[in-house]
Design a protein around this motif. Structure first.
Motif, mmCIF file in Angstrom:
data_model
loop_
_atom_site.group_PDB
_atom_site.id
_atom_site.type_symbol
_atom_site.label_atom_id
_atom_site.label_comp_id
_atom_site.label_asym_id
_atom_site.label_seq_id
_atom_site.Cartn_x
_atom_site.Cartn_y
_atom_site.Cartn_z
ATOM 1 N N TYR A 22 0.893 -1.160 0.000
ATOM 2 C CA TYR A 22 0.000 0.000 0.000
ATOM 3 C C TYR A 22 0.930 1.207 0.000
ATOM 4 O O TYR A 22 1.566 1.513 0.993
ATOM 5 C CB TYR A 22 -0.905 -0.010 1.235
ATOM 6 N N GLU A 23 1.029 1.880 -1.135
ATOM 7 C CA GLU A 23 1.991 2.966 -1.306
ATOM 8 C C GLU A 23 1.644 4.153 -0.397
ATOM 9 O O GLU A 23 0.568 4.207 0.189
ATOM 10 C CB GLU A 23 2.049 3.363 -2.784
ATOM 11 N N PRO A 24 2.583 5.140 -0.257
ATOM 12 C CA PRO A 24 2.389 6.233 0.696
ATOM 13 C C PRO A 24 1.019 6.898 0.610
ATOM 14 O O PRO A 24 0.544 7.249 -0.472
ATOM 15 C CB PRO A 24 3.510 7.209 0.325
ATOM 16 N N HIS A 25 0.403 7.079 1.790
ATOM 17 C CA HIS A 25 -0.947 7.640 1.880
ATOM 18 C C HIS A 25 -1.164 8.200 3.283
ATOM 19 O O HIS A 25 -0.385 7.939 4.194
ATOM 20 C CB HIS A 25 -1.997 6.551 1.594
ATOM 21 N N VAL A 76 6.244 1.980 6.805
ATOM 22 C CA VAL A 76 7.259 3.038 6.781
ATOM 23 C C VAL A 76 6.613 4.414 6.681
ATOM 24 O O VAL A 76 5.517 4.567 6.146
ATOM 25 C CB VAL A 76 8.257 2.840 5.614
ATOM 26 N N PHE A 77 7.318 5.402 7.214
ATOM 27 C CA PHE A 77 6.867 6.792 7.220
ATOM 28 C C PHE A 77 7.930 7.612 6.484
ATOM 29 O O PHE A 77 8.894 8.094 7.099
ATOM 30 C CB PHE A 77 6.699 7.280 8.664
ATOM 31 N N VAL A 131 9.556 11.140 7.642
ATOM 32 C CA VAL A 131 10.408 11.241 8.829
ATOM 33 C C VAL A 131 11.478 10.155 8.877
ATOM 34 O O VAL A 131 12.373 10.185 9.734
ATOM 35 C CB VAL A 131 9.561 11.190 10.123
ATOM 36 N N GLY A 132 11.391 9.179 7.968
ATOM 37 C CA GLY A 132 12.411 8.128 7.921
ATOM 38 C C GLY A 132 12.187 6.990 8.898
ATOM 39 O O GLY A 132 13.113 6.228 9.194
ATOM 40 N N ALA A 133 10.972 6.820 9.399
ATOM 41 C CA ALA A 133 10.680 5.743 10.354
ATOM 42 C C ALA A 133 10.274 4.468 9.616
ATOM 43 O O ALA A 133 9.614 4.527 8.579
ATOM 44 C CB ALA A 133 9.569 6.165 11.312
ATOM 45 N N ALA A 134 10.670 3.326 10.178
ATOM 46 C CA ALA A 134 10.272 2.022 9.643
ATOM 47 C C ALA A 134 9.898 1.124 10.820
ATOM 48 O O ALA A 134 10.666 0.977 11.764
ATOM 49 C CB ALA A 134 11.395 1.388 8.832
ATOM 50 N N VAL A 135 8.698 0.548 10.753
ATOM 51 C CA VAL A 135 8.213 -0.356 11.795
ATOM 52 C C VAL A 135 8.041 -1.729 11.154
ATOM 53 O O VAL A 135 7.299 -1.869 10.176
ATOM 54 C CB VAL A 135 6.874 0.133 12.394
ATOM 55 N N TRP A 136 8.703 -2.739 11.709
ATOM 56 C CA TRP A 136 8.705 -4.066 11.082
ATOM 57 C C TRP A 136 7.663 -4.970 11.727
ATOM 58 O O TRP A 136 7.456 -4.936 12.941
ATOM 59 C CB TRP A 136 10.103 -4.697 11.189
ATOM 60 N N GLY A 190 -4.422 18.062 10.839
ATOM 61 C CA GLY A 190 -3.766 16.827 10.429
ATOM 62 C C GLY A 190 -2.264 16.870 10.654
ATOM 63 O O GLY A 190 -1.627 17.895 10.425
ATOM 64 N N ASP A 191 -1.712 15.752 11.098
ATOM 65 C CA ASP A 191 -0.256 15.622 11.266
ATOM 66 C C ASP A 191 0.300 14.984 9.994
ATOM 67 O O ASP A 191 0.225 13.764 9.805
ATOM 68 C CB ASP A 191 0.044 14.750 12.493
ATOM 69 N N TYR A 192 0.855 15.813 9.129
ATOM 70 C CA TYR A 192 1.293 15.339 7.820
ATOM 71 C C TYR A 192 2.522 14.430 7.897
ATOM 72 O O TYR A 192 2.856 13.764 6.933
ATOM 73 C CB TYR A 192 1.549 16.532 6.887
ATOM 74 N N SER A 193 3.166 14.384 9.049
ATOM 75 C CA SER A 193 4.315 13.477 9.195
ATOM 76 C C SER A 193 3.870 12.025 9.337
ATOM 77 O O SER A 193 4.697 11.122 9.321
ATOM 78 C CB SER A 193 5.166 13.877 10.404
ATOM 79 N N THR A 194 2.544 11.788 9.471
ATOM 80 C CA THR A 194 2.044 10.415 9.604
ATOM 81 C C THR A 194 1.776 9.753 8.246
ATOM 82 O O THR A 194 1.237 8.655 8.200
ATOM 83 C CB THR A 194 0.748 10.366 10.437
ATOM 84 N N ARG A 195 2.145 10.428 7.164
ATOM 85 C CA ARG A 195 2.016 9.790 5.845
ATOM 86 C C ARG A 195 2.853 8.511 5.871
ATOM 87 O O ARG A 195 4.046 8.542 6.181
ATOM 88 C CB ARG A 195 2.496 10.748 4.760
#
Length: 545
Positions: free
Chosen positions: A437-440, A478-479, A482-487, A505-510
């Motif tokens: 599911y691509e960035p959204h 992944v976000f 901000v460069g975050a990755a949750v596995w 809206g918090d746009y960093s939650t994309r």
């Protein structure tokens, strides 16, 4: 006549099994649904072997086919999800059921005295379609790009974490090349035609000849502007088939174009030298590109490969793990849950051992019959539609269907302190071949004022995401901003707020779900809305708090 009566119950059972699949199209978008196809294929092989025993003297080629598939399906059905977790196995299943069983039908049509063909023809309407085969093929190409895999690595099945290693044949590689060619994707056409040629040169037996492969390969290279290399492969083709008319024409054309380029280059040489002198004297130091300037697509793929931004030690030191009772919630005072910080901005937390294996299996059992192709909101029409950037199937489960769903909803409420009555139902998703599911954004932006109007519960305030399976390779959340990755880790859940307390809206939650490279990814999520949270999460007058 006796043998026909003996076979009838088998065919009735198989037809009933296939009819149960008929409601589910887009097989390639859900590994969970594809497991049913393995059992279907195994039953078809069993029926086919019955037919062979009756016509063995006439159908030796069919017997060879069945023996080959018999061993494959026997291995696959021991652990269907694990077997289909290898994307090559999934692709080859689509290809077999959509294309190769049809070839078998043509072979057997020479003998119309038996009922096998009529039964197979009827059942083909429940098989995967061209869309499924093409979808599985494109998934392999997507995995190749995202995880920077060369064609030979995929063809040999040498992927990280695989249990069932599977090699691709020359025909398989050629099929991928043709899918890319049909999409005018000459880059991937070259990669896979070159792989097919490599395997032919290594002596692999194939019904394909080098001439066909070289024809596609030289044209794909030419389309990418590399005329000199296209000429080399055209000469190879003519060495194999000197009378190939198209290659003879291409040879003259490529030689003419190269000569034309050579003359143009010679005429431009003095000008280029003068320009080069000026550029050298005017050369300025290059600017460093910061991580903020990396295009989203590139950052997304980097994060999927585990190459994301690393937190500095100071930020890392502010992330903690703890036993959590949500301000002494009665249910968790004596048995707090394990919680750990995954990221600071946006604040993402993970709850460990928060859903049991037994609960996971029950949720999957409830969801599987309801799985349908996942949809997205079309901002133009405001309606739900399928999209190539979301490859999965999903189902919605309510508390009325099973007490377990009520208990899960209550658990989320107790741990977040947020009202669940206005939240959306629990959504269960199973990803398909290369599922992604691509960035959204989960929340509706200001340019989408009617995104959740029909629900009447305001915007999506927060997201709760259960991981219901381990994923051997790929599948991270992944976000990119901000460069975050949750596995993924089975039995855990992650939680974050999509909106600030002000309602902005918090746009960093994309975020995005990375393609599943190896494995079978199951998740379930709860989208929590604004209405009903007025006293649970009071508004802030600061826009970004």
């Amino acid at each position: 006549m006796l043998s026909f009566r003996m076979e009838l119950p088998c065919w009735c059972f198989l037809l009933g099994c296939l009819q149960s699949l008929s409601a589910h199209n887009d097989f390639y978008t859900s590994i969970g649904h594809m497991t049913d196809l393995l059992y279907t294929e195994k039953d078809l092989v069993t029926s086919l072997k019955d037919y062979i025993r009756a016509e063995e003297s006439k159908l030796e080629q069919v017997k060879w086919w069945a023996d080959k598939l018999d061993s494959l399906t026997a291995t696959a059905t021991q652990d269907p999800e694990g077997f289909l977790g290898h994307p090559v196995n999934a692709f080859k299943l689509m290809k077999r059921l959509n294309t190769e069983w049809g070839d078998l039908e043509s072979l057997v049509l020479s003998d119309t005295t038996d009922g096998f063909i009529s039964n197979l023809t009827i059942q083909r309407q429940y098989f995967p379609t061209d869309e499924d085969q093409t979808g599985a093929a494109k998934a392999l190409l997507r995995l190749q790009d995202t995880y920077r895999l060369d064609a030979n690595t995929i063809s040999t099945g040498d992927l990280p974490g695989v249990t069932y290693k599977s090699r691709m044949t020359v025909e398989d590689c050629f099929e991928l090349g043709k899918v890319a060619y049909s999409d005018v994707d000459y880059y991937h056409t070259e990669l896979w035609m070159a792989q097919a040629l490599r395997q032919l040169n290594e002596g692999e037996e194939s019904t394909l000849d080098k001439v066909t492969v070289l024809d596609y390969l030289s044209y794909a290279i030419y389309q990418q502007g590399e005329i000199e290399r296209a000429l080399e492969y055209t000469k190879m083709l003519l060495a194999v088939d000197p009378e190939h008319q198209r290659a003879k024409g291409n040879l003259k054309y490529f030689e003419f174009q190269l000569e034309k380029q050579k003359k143009a280059a010679e005429a431009d040489t003095p000008k280029e030298k003068e320009r080069g002198k000026r550029e050298t004297s005017e050369k300025k130091p290059k600017k460093k590109i910061s991580s903020q300037q990396i295009p989203e697509r590139k950052m997304y793929e980097m994060l999927c490969r585990g190459e994301g931004i690393k937190m500095n030690p100071r930020r890392q030191s502010r992330l903690f793990c703890r036993y959590y009772d949500n301000n002494r919630s009665p249910k968790y005072v004596l048995s707090p849950v394990k919680q750990q910080d995954e990221w600071d901005r946006p604040y993402i937390v993970r709850f460990l051992d928060i859903i049991s294996d037994k609960e996971i299996e029950r949720v999957k059992q409830l969801a599987k019959p309801r799985l349908r192709r996942a949809t997205v909101h079309d901002p133009q029409t405001g309606k739900l539609t399928t999209a190539q950037y979301r490859v999965s199937k999903s189902a919605w489960l309510t508390g009325y269907e099973d007490p377990l769903i009520d208990r899960i909803n209550q658990r989320i409420e107790d741990l977040t302190g947020l009202e669940m009555d206005t939240a959306e139902e629990l959504q269960v998703a199973n990803y398909g071949v290369g599922g992604q599911y691509e960035p959204h954004f989960d929340f509706g932006r200001k340019d989408e004022p009617d995104a959740f109007k029909e629900l009447g519960t305001g915007n999506r305030m927060a997201t709760w995401l259960f991981y219901m399976s381990d994923v051997p390779a790929g599948g991270a959340t992944v976000f990119p901003d901000v460069g975050a990755a949750v596995w993924p880790k089975k039995g855990t859940a992650v939680f974050w707020y999509n909106l600030f307390a002000s309602g902005e809206g918090d746009y960093s939650t994309r975020h995005a779900a990375c393609p599943v490279l190896v494995g079978n990814k199951w998740v379930s999520n709860k989208w929590i809305h604004e209405r009903g949270q007025e006293w649970r999460r009071p508004c802030s007058i600061n826009e970004t708090e």
